[in-house]
Design a protein around this motif. Structure first.
Motif, PDB file in Angstrom:
ATOM      1  N   PHE A  76      -3.888   5.549   8.724  1.00 49.92           N
ATOM      2  CA  PHE A  76      -4.828   4.647   9.381  1.00 49.92           C
ATOM      3  C   PHE A  76      -6.108   4.507   8.571  1.00 49.92           C
ATOM      4  CE2 PHE A  76      -3.151   5.871  13.876  1.00 49.92           C
ATOM      5  CZ  PHE A  76      -1.933   5.319  13.554  1.00 49.92           C
ATOM      6  N   THR A  77      -6.382   5.485   7.709  1.00 51.32           N
ATOM      7  CA  THR A  77      -7.587   5.457   6.884  1.00 51.32           C
ATOM      8  C   THR A  77      -7.647   4.200   6.023  1.00 51.32           C
ATOM      9  OG1 THR A  77      -7.407   7.867   6.786  1.00 51.32           O
ATOM     10  CG2 THR A  77      -8.960   6.839   5.281  1.00 51.32           C
ATOM     11  N   LEU A  78      -6.501   3.624   5.707  1.00 54.03           N
ATOM     12  CA  LEU A  78      -6.460   2.465   4.814  1.00 54.03           C
ATOM     13  C   LEU A  78      -6.924   1.176   5.485  1.00 54.03           C
ATOM     14  CD1 LEU A  78      -2.965   3.115   3.156  1.00 54.03           C
ATOM     15  CD2 LEU A  78      -5.229   3.641   2.212  1.00 54.03           C
ATOM     16  N   SER A  79      -6.980   1.149   6.814  1.00 54.72           N
ATOM     17  CA  SER A  79      -7.246  -0.113   7.512  1.00 54.72           C
ATOM     18  C   SER A  79      -8.622  -0.682   7.168  1.00 54.72           C
ATOM     19  CB  SER A  79      -7.115   0.092   9.025  1.00 54.72           C
ATOM     20  OG  SER A  79      -8.024   1.078   9.477  1.00 54.72           O
ATOM     21  N   PHE A  80      -9.645   0.170   7.098  1.00 48.86           N
ATOM     22  CA  PHE A  80     -10.992  -0.345   6.814  1.00 48.86           C
ATOM     23  C   PHE A  80     -11.158  -0.773   5.355  1.00 48.86           C
ATOM     24  CE2 PHE A  80     -15.483   0.339   5.646  1.00 48.86           C
ATOM     25  CZ  PHE A  80     -16.060  -0.626   6.456  1.00 48.86           C
TER      26      PHE A  80
END
Length: 403
Positions: free
Chosen positions: A59-63
């Motif tokens: 989920f870290t990649l979303s931003f």
């Protein structure tokens, strides 16, 4: 007049972008479920907690992905985008002394409050997945699926209590209709039978009989997940007026009297060129930042159970042994990022009731995909339940647009 009202409502609900996000969310969930089943059954890679850890950490990649997209498609600089996001979060998390001081912000980002919020969000978001993982060992898949998807009903109950909403006959009937539709699909013979089952967040394990205990765990998970949706809307999502009008945070408040200066810290805004000022937060940037924060928290904290599980023999740690498994896990991560980032966006825009009921449409698409893959047979009960879910969402969508 009517056209103007419809335009304002559409803008408030996210318009076509929110609708496209919703479509992407439900398709991503279906693909994620099918890939998860493929990895843990066909490929035989049954390391549920490790998959959970990898998917949630991704989920870290979303931003960064969203920020990169904005940099490529707009004229805004990274500094301007990060500044407006920082100012909005600071305004949201900093206690206000009075209405007159609402524009006076601290010179520092409220790291302590923000980190506490992220830790709480990560814990509440992860607990239902882990409870589900335990429950599937004991209870039948039909019970677990039906009880889990009752989170739409719990989300409505918590919305009334925590968001101070009124009991609405249309909404409560729609939520009950959707819940009944789930029960119809599950118990109508449309779900596949077997000793293993695809589970949300990348979990599939064999079943052993102890249904009451498993049902209780699933019920607790469903309640917590419904509560999470409402708490996110109330405490984490930006208020509409703050999200649409954050340009005022770039200007310092001028006291009207000398008395107002006492005890107040007036901080000069960051120097940003006028052509770089972002007058409103781009759609989805704030929830994607929160999603990425949950992913980072998962990556930094939830690795701790991995060696404990390995040492205790509960789940032996092992990396994928071939490229096919690695590619499938990468697909689960990609669709997981799309689903969870989009779901967080819709929670802020549409609220927990419509979003949770709308997510039940994934059951319909999963049923269709299972039919296409030949893993289930078509039944009248399955069609009836799917129609009930679609009808309930249509009623809620109409009621949301009208109100």
């Amino acid at each position: 007049m009517t056209r103007t009202h419809e335009s304002s409502v559409a803008a408030r609900l996210g318009g076509k972008i929110a609708l496209a996000t919703f479509v992407a969310v439900i398709f991503a969930f279906v693909v994620q479920s099918q890939l998860t089943q493929y990895v843990q059954t066909t490929l035989g890679y049954q390391h549920s907690f490790f998959l959970f850890y990898i998917v949630h950490s991704s989920f870290t990649l979303s931003f960064p992905l969203h920020l990169g997209y904005l940099l490529l498609t707009t004229h805004h600089s990274p500094r301007a985008l990060l500044s407006v996001l920082s100012c909005a979060i600071t305004a949201q998390l900093t206690p206000q002394k009075s209405e007159d001081s609402r524009i006076i912000h601290s010179s520092q980002f409220p790291w302590s409050r923000f980190l506490v919020m992220v830790l709480i969000m990560t814990a509440i978001y992860s607990i239902p997945a882990l409870l589900w993982f335990i429950a599937v060992v004991y209870a039948p898949v039909t019970d677990i699926t039906a009880i889990w998807n009752a989170n739409a009903f719990f989300a409505y109950v918590f919305s009334v209590k925590l968001l101070n909403l009124q009991w609405g006959l249309v909404r409560i009937c729609a939520v009950c209709l959707a819940t009944a539709g789930v029960l119809t699909v599950v118990y109508g013979g449309s779900t596949p039978s077997g000793t293993t089952t695809p589970v949300t967040h990348g979990m599939t394990v064999a079943q052993t009989p102890a249904p009451f205990f498993g049902d209780v765990l699933t019920l607790v998970a469903s309640v917590i997940y419904g509560l999470y949706q409402v708490l996110y809307k109330k405490y984490a999502a930006l208020p509409l007026e703050l999200e649409l009008a954050v340009d005022s945070v770039h200007y310092a408040h001028i006291p009207s009297s000398a008395e107002q200066v006492v005890g107040e810290e007036i901080v000069s805004p960051p120097l940003i060129a006028s052509d770089e000022v972002v007058h409103s937060i781009p759609f989805g940037l704030h929830p994607n930042f929160l999603t990425a924060s949950i992913g980072a928290c998962t990556f930094l904290v939830l690795w701790i159970p991995l060696p404990v599980l390995h040492y205790c023999g509960i789940e032996k740690f092992a990396l994928p042994s071939n490229m096919a498994t690695s590619a499938a896990i990468a697909g689960i991560c990609a669709t997981g990022v799309i689903f969870n980032a989009g779901f967080m966006i819709l929670l802020g825009v549409w609220g927990p009731i419509v979003t949770s009921v709308g997510s039940l449409l994934t059951i319909v698409l999963t049923l269709i995909s299972d039919l296409m893959l030949g893993s289930v047979g078509l039944t009248a009960w399955g069609l009836l339940g799917a129609g009930m879910i679609v009808g309930a969402f249509a009623v809620l969508a109409y009621d949301m647009f009208r109100s």
